[in-house]
Design a protein around this motif. Structure first.
Motif, short mmCIF file in Angstrom:
data_model
loop_
_atom_site.label_atom_id
_atom_site.label_comp_id
_atom_site.label_asym_id
_atom_site.label_seq_id
_atom_site.Cartn_x
_atom_site.Cartn_y
_atom_site.Cartn_z
N SER A 114 0.85 -1.17 0.29
CA SER A 114 -0.05 0.05 -0.11
C SER A 114 0.60 1.17 0.62
N THR A 130 -1.61 4.37 -3.71
CA THR A 130 -2.10 6.13 -4.39
C THR A 130 -1.80 6.74 -2.94
N LYS A 131 -2.17 8.18 -3.10
CA LYS A 131 -1.97 8.45 -1.45
C LYS A 131 -2.82 9.16 -1.53
N LYS A 132 -3.40 8.82 -0.19
CA LYS A 132 -5.37 9.17 -0.17
C LYS A 132 -5.75 10.35 1.01
N PRO A 153 6.84 17.19 3.57
CA PRO A 153 6.55 15.95 3.41
C PRO A 153 5.01 15.58 4.43
N ASN A 181 2.09 14.07 3.29
CA ASN A 181 0.99 13.14 3.86
C ASN A 181 0.25 13.66 4.94
N ASN A 219 -0.29 15.79 7.78
CA ASN A 219 0.03 16.11 9.46
C ASN A 219 -0.51 16.96 9.12
N LEU A 244 9.93 9.78 0.00
CA LEU A 244 9.98 8.10 0.42
C LEU A 244 10.83 7.52 -0.86
N PHE A 268 10.78 6.20 7.88
CA PHE A 268 9.64 5.93 7.23
C PHE A 268 8.15 5.41 7.92
N TYR A 320 7.34 8.55 10.24
CA TYR A 320 6.81 9.81 10.17
C TYR A 320 5.93 9.97 9.42
N PHE A 321 6.95 9.91 7.82
CA PHE A 321 6.37 10.44 6.01
C PHE A 321 6.58 9.18 5.26
N GLY A 322 6.08 8.07 6.30
CA GLY A 322 5.77 6.99 5.06
C GLY A 322 4.65 6.84 5.18
N LEU A 323 4.35 5.92 6.72
CA LEU A 323 3.01 5.58 7.67
C LEU A 323 1.43 6.08 6.86
N PRO A 324 1.57 7.62 7.25
CA PRO A 324 0.02 8.56 6.43
C PRO A 324 0.11 8.18 5.53
N ASN A 325 0.83 7.35 4.56
CA ASN A 325 0.32 7.33 2.93
C ASN A 325 -0.45 5.99 3.00
N ILE A 326 -0.46 5.45 4.44
CA ILE A 326 -1.57 4.19 4.40
C ILE A 326 -2.45 4.61 5.41
N ARG A 367 -1.42 8.06 10.89
CA ARG A 367 -1.19 9.37 10.91
C ARG A 367 -0.64 9.18 12.31
N LEU A 368 0.77 10.31 12.45
CA LEU A 368 1.17 10.06 14.38
C LEU A 368 1.77 11.24 14.37
#
Lengths: 277, 212, 217
Positions: A22, A26-28, A99, A103, A105, B183, C74, C76-82, C85-86
């Protein structure tokens, strides 16, 4: 029991696999409307600096971030969400702000961020809310008087990772080597420790540093134009429009003027009228 | 991802070189310093033992980042100029030497004490016995743990990114923040780290098995 | 000298302690999570299930061989893609837990392997099931041998939380940097405070480890 462990193990590996797959997907985050979420929760999450004098600096006394960017964000929040709207602040560095915005945040970045064509490919900007120009901070008595003095091999100049001042500087002084630190506090400390002959970034930030550190001064005129904008993730046109309307409103009702004067009115060598344009 | 490699392969290679160089230098110096302190811990002198204990305990319990930043920003303010790469290498050396001292000490202690006594009975001095009889055996035992320390060194050398040491992680940060392809940039950097550390770690596991 | 007195004013000291609190909070939660996860992963690796153990082992090796900084990036920047969001605190906790549980899994696997196989056989011969023997006979013995290694891994974890300043985790390191960033006269006092505070926390943990070792021995 053995079956349970086997099952758990399989589950773990599946989770890892799902994660890997995943993250390629795609970026949700981009698809949700930031504006409607902000209106729902009555909060806008702003990314601000916490290490930059005048723009966003952590006050050790009460653990609040204070500065021009923070006040602008608060004023904009009031305009967008009404007087009960809450502005919440997340500390960002030049390296983390894009970033985090992409994403999801944070909703928007108000962190001394220059509008550049490169950045416009990945994020959207509001109209500019401040005009800065890149300049140099050196130790008093230094032989460096302008950028030209630094364009020699063996020169080391300090900057911050993720700031566009790095690329700007490399264009005008290609022979010098740029050392990128994590944030402005670290870069200033490195300058004091003699790690470089000068620190380069926008004049507003540098003047804030010079005001606090009498042994240092800003030299040379600004060699670039750095219009600061509020950055918002791509696909959030409605939110950008709201921000632009709010900016226009606070410029008209004098609040903007008041905030600029509050932070830059007493800074010698800074033409805040120019910055306001 | 491909574009990151094609656009930045020079930076990445340079970073990889700096990472390796810094790790090898730090391994070399920390091996020397660590061995000295390990010997201090087993000699019959109480003062030396205490000195070694203090050194090891202090640097095992302070973060690497604190030591490195100390050399990068504090030392130059009061003494001499230290650039980022040097500060990082010194920090890594000091930090790792404390761990290596512990490893080598346990290696020395696992050598049969009879060896030392025998050598002494045959007229060798303590230093000679240590140098020719005990240490060579101890080092053979500690090769796998030392290999693991080297892997740790490669990973820990990413601390250079905090002090503009131009290592792999620093290049990764720079590429991530100029290409905005965060990434993928870190993914490439991760693969490059794995190219160094993975084979080493499998080789060390193989060595450990063979020693058993 | 005056610098030292000013640097440790009540305001600054409190701010440093707030940072220390975040460091401890992140460390303690990560220690607990990574111990549980590490034990599960270590067992999976030890009992050699078809495919599963091999996959888990490979993932563990991947994580163990990457710098912690990358794992922090990974999460901090990667997980929000799935959609996960932390904030910096939970990102750090997650990154530390993932990284340290991989390290612990390896320690625990080799700890269990080091227990004499005769123990397991004897217990099985006396009518205990595999998991009873594991739980009552093998694990307690392995535990005893593993304590020093595990605790020094925990100490590494506490020290490594300082790396998370890179994603603006407001921990001890970051707070000290904020203070000396605003007044560089405080730089020496701040580094002294950093060294002392980290040392005290880590050293207390190692004393606890020695105590545990003696109790269990």
């Amino acid at each position: 029991m053995k079956k349970l462990i086997r099952y758990l193990g399989l589950l773990t590996s599946l989770c890892v696999l799902a994660l890997v797959l995943s993250s390629c997907g795609t970026k949700k985050a981009a698809s949700q409307s930031v504006l409607s979420r902000a209106e729902e929760t009555n909060t806008i999450v702003w990314g601000v600096k916490a290490d930059t004098k005048l723009f966003g600096l952590m006050d050790v006394k009460d653990s609040q971030i204070k500065g021009f960017d923070v006040d602008i964000a608060k004023a904009l929040t009031k305009q967008i969400l009404g007087s009960k709207g809450k502005a919440s602040f997340i500390q960002v560095s030049s390296q983390t702000r894009i970033p985090l915005l992409k994403n999801g945040n944070i909703d928007a970045v108000v962190a001394t961020m220059t509008i550049t064509p490169d950045r416009q490919k990945v994020v959207d900007f509001s109209d500019h809310y401040f005009n800065a120009g890149q300049s140099l901070l050196v130790k008093k008595g230094s032989s460096v008087k302008s950028v030209k003095d630094l364009d020699k091999t063996g020169t080391r100049v300090l900057a911050v990772t993720g700031a566009n001042s790095v690329a700007n500087f490399q264009k005008v002084a290609p022979k010098a080597r740029v050392l990128e630190l994590q944030d402005y506090a670290q870069a200033l400390q490195a300058l004091k420790s003699g790690q470089g002959q000068a620190l380069t970034t926008d004049n507003g930030i540098l003047l804030g540093m010079a005001a606090e550190n009498p042994g240092y001064q800003v030299v040379g005129s600004a060699f670039t134009k750095e219009p600061y904008g509020i950055a918002v993730n791509k696909g959030q046109k409605a939110f950008v429009n709201k921000i632009n309307q709010a900016l226009k409103k606070i410029r008209e009702n004098g609040e903007y003027d008041r905030i600029v004067k509050k932070w830059f009115g007493n800074i010698s060598g800074f033409d805040y009228k120019e910055a306001e344009k | 991802m491909i574009s990151i490699i094609t656009n930045h392969w020079q930076d990445l290679l340079y970073g990889l070189g700096q990472t390796l160089l810094c790790s090898i230098l730090a391994l070399f110096f920390s091996l020397i310093i660590g061995s000295f302190f390990a010997i201090f811990e087993v000699v019959p002198s109480k003062t030396l033992r205490i000195i070694a204990r203090i050194y090891i305990e202090i640097f095992r319990n302070i973060p690497l980042l604190v030591i490195t930043m100390f050399f990068y920003v504090v030392i130059p303010m009061f003494f001499v100029k230290v650039n980022g790469f040097t500060a990082g290498t010194i920090g890594l050396t000091i930090y790792t030497s404390a761990f290596i001292a512990e490893t080598v000490r346990s290696g020395i202690q696992s050598v049969d004490p009879g060896q030392m006594e025998g050598s002494r009975a045959n007229g060798m001095t303590f230093t000679q016995a240590m140098r020719y009889i005990v240490l060579p055996q101890a080092f053979r035992i500690v090769i796998p743990p030392l290999g693991n320390q080297f892997i740790n060194l490669v990973k820990n050398s990413s601390v250079l990114a905090f002090v503009a040491g131009f290592d792999l992680m620093y290049q990764g940060n720079t590429i991530a923040s100029t290409s905005f392809d965060t990434l993928n940039a870190y993914f490439v950097v991760g693969v490059l780290y794995l190219i160094i550390t993975m084979p080493l770690s499998y080789y060390m596991r193989y060595l450990e098995k063979r020693l058993d | 000298m005056q610098n030292f007195i000013d640097a440790y004013s009540w305001v600054n000291a409190r701010y440093l302690l707030e940072g220390l609190w975040i460091t401890i909070e992140v460390s303690v939660i990560s220690i607990i999570l990574s111990y549980i996860l590490g034990a599960i992963l270590g067992l999976i690796r030890y009992i050699k299930l078809k495919y599963v153990s091999a996959i888990v082992g490979f993932v563990i090796d991947l994580i163990r061989n990457l710098p912690l900084l990358l794992i922090i990036f990974f999460t901090y920047f990667g997980l929000p893609n799935i959609g996960v969001r932390l904030n910096p605190i939970w990102s750090s906790i997650l990154a530390m837990s993932i990284f340290e549980s991989a390290m612990l899994a390896e320690i625990i696997r080799s700890g269990i392997s080091a227990v004499d196989p005769g123990q397991m056989e004897g217990a099985r011969a006396n009518g205990l099931s595999y998991w009873q023997a594991m739980w009552h006979i093998v694990l307690p013995q392995a535990q005893k041998k593993m304590i020093p290694t595990i605790v020094s891994q925990f100490i590494s974890l506490i020290k490594d939380t300082s790396l998370a300043t890179i994603i603006v985790l407001p921990d001890l390191m970051y707070h000290a940097q904020i203070i000396y960033g605003q007044n560089s006269n405080y730089i020496l006092p701040m580094f002294l405070a950093l060294a002392v505070m980290y040392f005290v926390v880590c050293y207390l943990l190692s004393i606890l480890s020695h105590y545990l070792e003696r109790r269990l021995a």
